[in-house]
Design a protein around this motif. Structure first.
Motif, mmCIF file in Angstrom:
data_model
loop_
_atom_site.group_PDB
_atom_site.id
_atom_site.type_symbol
_atom_site.label_atom_id
_atom_site.label_comp_id
_atom_site.label_asym_id
_atom_site.label_seq_id
_atom_site.Cartn_x
_atom_site.Cartn_y
_atom_site.Cartn_z
ATOM 1 N N THR A 117 0.813 -1.220 0.000
ATOM 2 C CA THR A 117 0.000 0.000 0.000
ATOM 3 C C THR A 117 0.842 1.264 0.000
ATOM 4 O O THR A 117 0.329 2.333 -0.287
ATOM 5 C CB THR A 117 -0.933 0.021 1.225
ATOM 6 O OG1 THR A 117 -0.147 -0.090 2.408
ATOM 7 C CG2 THR A 117 -1.927 -1.131 1.152
ATOM 8 N N ASP A 118 2.122 1.161 0.338
ATOM 9 C CA ASP A 118 2.991 2.334 0.382
ATOM 10 C C ASP A 118 3.721 2.496 -0.952
ATOM 11 O O ASP A 118 4.027 1.517 -1.627
ATOM 12 C CB ASP A 118 4.037 2.208 1.496
ATOM 13 C CG ASP A 118 3.431 2.316 2.885
ATOM 14 O OD1 ASP A 118 2.230 2.657 2.979
ATOM 15 O OD2 ASP A 118 4.149 2.059 3.853
ATOM 16 N N THR A 119 3.987 3.742 -1.316
ATOM 17 C CA THR A 119 4.753 4.014 -2.526
ATOM 18 C C THR A 119 6.002 4.797 -2.166
ATOM 19 O O THR A 119 6.032 5.530 -1.173
ATOM 20 C CB THR A 119 3.941 4.839 -3.549
ATOM 21 O OG1 THR A 119 3.573 6.065 -2.948
ATOM 22 C CG2 THR A 119 2.708 4.091 -4.005
ATOM 23 N N ILE A 120 7.019 4.614 -2.969
ATOM 24 C CA ILE A 120 8.259 5.368 -2.828
ATOM 25 C C ILE A 120 8.496 6.048 -4.172
ATOM 26 O O ILE A 120 8.537 5.395 -5.203
ATOM 27 C CB ILE A 120 9.449 4.451 -2.487
ATOM 28 C CG1 ILE A 120 9.221 3.760 -1.152
ATOM 29 C CG2 ILE A 120 10.747 5.243 -2.488
ATOM 30 C CD1 ILE A 120 10.270 2.713 -0.817
ATOM 31 N N THR A 121 8.657 7.361 -4.143
ATOM 32 C CA THR A 121 8.899 8.113 -5.367
ATOM 33 C C THR A 121 10.367 8.495 -5.428
ATOM 34 O O THR A 121 10.915 9.027 -4.469
ATOM 35 C CB THR A 121 8.031 9.385 -5.395
ATOM 36 O OG1 THR A 121 6.667 9.005 -5.254
ATOM 37 C CG2 THR A 121 8.217 10.139 -6.679
ATOM 38 N N VAL A 122 10.981 8.222 -6.542
ATOM 39 C CA VAL A 122 12.389 8.539 -6.751
ATOM 40 C C VAL A 122 12.501 9.284 -8.072
ATOM 41 O O VAL A 122 11.973 8.837 -9.083
ATOM 42 C CB VAL A 122 13.248 7.254 -6.818
ATOM 43 C CG1 VAL A 122 14.698 7.579 -7.091
ATOM 44 C CG2 VAL A 122 13.106 6.443 -5.556
ATOM 45 N N ARG A 123 13.178 10.405 -8.066
ATOM 46 C CA ARG A 123 13.393 11.146 -9.296
ATOM 47 C C ARG A 123 14.673 10.652 -9.972
ATOM 48 O O ARG A 123 15.682 10.425 -9.322
ATOM 49 C CB ARG A 123 13.512 12.641 -9.010
ATOM 50 C CG ARG A 123 12.207 13.226 -8.526
ATOM 51 C CD ARG A 123 12.323 14.743 -8.446
ATOM 52 N NE ARG A 123 11.119 15.311 -7.923
ATOM 53 C CZ ARG A 123 10.044 15.620 -8.643
ATOM 54 N NH1 ARG A 123 10.061 15.404 -9.940
ATOM 55 N NH2 ARG A 123 8.982 16.135 -8.086
ATOM 56 N N VAL A 124 14.586 10.465 -11.279
ATOM 57 C CA VAL A 124 15.737 10.025 -12.067
ATOM 58 C C VAL A 124 15.802 10.866 -13.339
ATOM 59 O O VAL A 124 14.805 11.462 -13.749
ATOM 60 C CB VAL A 124 15.639 8.520 -12.433
ATOM 61 C CG1 VAL A 124 15.728 7.642 -11.201
ATOM 62 C CG2 VAL A 124 14.371 8.225 -13.212
ATOM 63 N N THR A 125 16.961 10.890 -13.954
ATOM 64 C CA THR A 125 17.108 11.592 -15.232
ATOM 65 C C THR A 125 16.509 10.709 -16.330
ATOM 66 O O THR A 125 16.335 9.497 -16.131
ATOM 67 C CB THR A 125 18.591 11.861 -15.554
ATOM 68 O OG1 THR A 125 19.235 10.597 -15.770
ATOM 69 C CG2 THR A 125 19.280 12.629 -14.438
ATOM 70 N N PRO A 126 16.241 11.278 -17.484
ATOM 71 C CA PRO A 126 15.757 10.444 -18.594
ATOM 72 C C PRO A 126 16.730 9.319 -18.950
ATOM 73 O O PRO A 126 16.299 8.213 -19.269
ATOM 74 C CB PRO A 126 15.600 11.437 -19.750
ATOM 75 C CG PRO A 126 15.323 12.749 -19.074
ATOM 76 C CD PRO A 126 16.166 12.717 -17.818
ATOM 77 N N ASP A 127 18.030 9.588 -18.862
ATOM 78 C CA ASP A 127 19.021 8.544 -19.156
ATOM 79 C C ASP A 127 18.964 7.430 -18.110
ATOM 80 O O ASP A 127 19.058 6.248 -18.451
ATOM 81 C CB ASP A 127 20.431 9.125 -19.210
ATOM 82 C CG ASP A 127 20.661 9.992 -20.450
ATOM 83 O OD1 ASP A 127 19.888 9.852 -21.422
ATOM 84 O OD2 ASP A 127 21.601 10.805 -20.434
ATOM 85 N N GLU A 128 18.837 7.816 -16.846
ATOM 86 C CA GLU A 128 18.728 6.807 -15.787
ATOM 87 C C GLU A 128 17.462 5.975 -15.975
ATOM 88 O O GLU A 128 17.486 4.747 -15.801
ATOM 89 C CB GLU A 128 18.718 7.477 -14.410
ATOM 90 C CG GLU A 128 20.045 8.089 -14.028
ATOM 91 C CD GLU A 128 19.966 8.965 -12.789
ATOM 92 O OE1 GLU A 128 20.999 9.087 -12.098
ATOM 93 O OE2 GLU A 128 18.883 9.534 -12.502
ATOM 94 N N ARG A 129 16.370 6.621 -16.333
ATOM 95 C CA ARG A 129 15.106 5.899 -16.543
ATOM 96 C C ARG A 129 15.257 4.906 -17.697
ATOM 97 O O ARG A 129 14.770 3.773 -17.615
ATOM 98 C CB ARG A 129 13.971 6.888 -16.823
ATOM 99 C CG ARG A 129 12.631 6.231 -17.139
ATOM 100 C CD ARG A 129 12.162 5.405 -15.946
ATOM 101 N NE ARG A 129 11.087 4.528 -16.291
ATOM 102 C CZ ARG A 129 9.869 4.603 -15.771
ATOM 103 N NH1 ARG A 129 9.581 5.533 -14.871
ATOM 104 N NH2 ARG A 129 8.945 3.755 -16.123
ATOM 105 N N ALA A 130 15.944 5.330 -18.747
ATOM 106 C CA ALA A 130 16.145 4.440 -19.890
ATOM 107 C C ALA A 130 16.950 3.210 -19.478
ATOM 108 O O ALA A 130 16.639 2.089 -19.894
ATOM 109 C CB ALA A 130 16.839 5.179 -21.030
#
Length: 119
Positions: free
Chosen positions: A11-24
């Motif tokens: 039920t819990d979420t963790i949000t992490v910001r990444v760069t577009p390159d990291e996401r790829a």
């Protein structure tokens, strides 16, 4: 009886910001492992993707690019055969057989790219 969403344990979420390159990179690695991004991240952080980890079919980009070219060539051949049959009413059995063989080879290549066993 509780619905599927009522029985969920996560039920819990963790949000992490990444760069577009990291996401790829994350998307590519998760696809290679055959896991959803969430299951991949759980496996990376906890060592286990979980019991109900959604599996994804690993895709071979080179195979799919080659397949796309083959589909175009075979589609063009089938279109030419259909046009000739519609105009003249005549057909070349060997040419039709070759087109059907090419179609079956593409079908098998798609199944292979999707990770489905051949029959």
């Amino acid at each position: 009886m509780a619905s599927g969403s009522d029985k969920r344990r996560r039920t819990d979420t963790i949000t992490v910001r990444v760069t577009p390159d990291e996401r790829a990179v994350i998307d590519d690695l998760s696809m290679r492992k055959g896991l959803s991004v969430g299951a991949f991240m759980r496996a990376a952080a906890l060592g286990d993707p979980g019991k109900r980890a959604r599996r994804r079919v690993p895709l071979d980009a080179k195979l799919l690019r080659n397949l796309l070219g083959e589909i175009g060539r075979t589609g063009n051949n089938l279109n030419q055969i259909a046009r000739r049959v519609n105009i003249t009413g005549e057909h070349d059995a060997a040419e039709l057989r070759a087109a059907l063989v090419a179609h079956e080879e593409m079908r098998q290549a798609v199944l292979s790219a999707l990770g489905v066993p051949h029959r």
